[in-house]
Design an enzyme around this catalytic site. Sequence first.
Site, PDB file in Angstrom:
ATOM      1  N   GLU A  62       0.858  -1.181  -0.207  1.00  0.00           N
ATOM      2  CA  GLU A  62      -0.023  -0.111   0.269  1.00  0.00           C
ATOM      3  C   GLU A  62       0.797   1.271   0.070  1.00  0.00           C
ATOM      4  OE1 GLU A  62      -2.632  -3.254   0.860  1.00  0.00           O
ATOM      5  OE2 GLU A  62      -0.724  -2.912   1.899  1.00  0.00           O
ATOM      6  N   HIS A 131     -10.412  -6.376   7.857  1.00  0.00           N
ATOM      7  CA  HIS A 131     -11.117  -6.345   6.840  1.00  0.00           C
ATOM      8  C   HIS A 131     -12.564  -5.771   7.011  1.00  0.00           C
ATOM      9  CE1 HIS A 131      -8.358  -9.331   5.691  1.00  0.00           C
ATOM     10  NE2 HIS A 131      -8.798  -9.583   4.293  1.00  0.00           N
TER      11      HIS A 131
END
Length: 335
Positions: A62, A131
């Site tokens: 990321e 998540h």
Amino acid sequence: MTTTTTTLAKALNAGLRAAMEDDPRVIVMGEDVGRLGGVFRVTDGLQKDFGDHRVMDTPLAESGIVGTAVGLAMRGYRPVAEIQFDGFVFPAFDQISSQVAKITYRTQGAWSMPMVIRIPFGGGIGAVEHHAESPESFFCHIGGLRVVACSNPQDAYDMLRAAIACDDPVIFFEPKRRYWEKGDLDTELHPGRRPGDAWPPACFTSAVRRAGTDVTVVSYGSSMPVLHAAADAAQAEGRSLELIDLRTLSPLDLDPVIESVRRTGRLVVVSEAPRESSITSDIAARVTEEAFYSLAAPVLRVAGYDTPYPPSRVEDEYLPDLDKVLHAVDRVLAY
């Protein structure tokens, strides 16, 4: 006007497609956004139609995704970076806070940072940790970022088009458990808008979703359907709730909220994120400061707990639901 019925995910896909057709500088990048079409299929078909030089599958890094997007934005492109899940954004947090948010300020406007960072957020899909988080408050605390959250297909399309057209960096939160819910979508040009014009900035304002007289109830993103269910249940009992969708989390557009509270005298704020140092805290404080003499009861909050997100089997106990919202409504009306 041409209105269709579609899912929130497909509305986002349509927004990305339209932006890429309008402007060759728009580039989509992220983990599995190309051949797979994204974990939630939001980018489905885009690489096939626009090529792998404009829809790029990246390594699982990321910080690298956002860092590359920073360089592209500084070179005149308008990158749209996808963070696959909310909890994965933190490796890129240094890039976002140190570079994305500050380049324009640091260079006294010589460089702008026209980039969008899309983040699926929130729980309710039975996922494991990292998540199902709601990290929006972190980004709202950083000067130099716009932070928004859509809640329905029309807003998903309009707000994404506006975010891509904006010269400021935009953190774009998408409620993942609402990706498959359907609603109306009109993709035609807005009245008075011509090809090449900027998308309406009104997308960065709060919206009154339902007029009411007894209690103002405010939220954003995935909690909005819960508010509509609460308003229906309250109406059956003779109570009228006014619902406001914030849409823009930073900067907050609280004018519609203040105006509503001055009429209803009562406010309930709903969010999946933990209560501590949150957007709900800021709203409660600012409404108290600006509309204290209009309040007939304290501002109440319905939010997630100040704990890590729980295992999926008990996530329903964590998330705001119909009963929790109605209980807060009962409490403010009891004062």
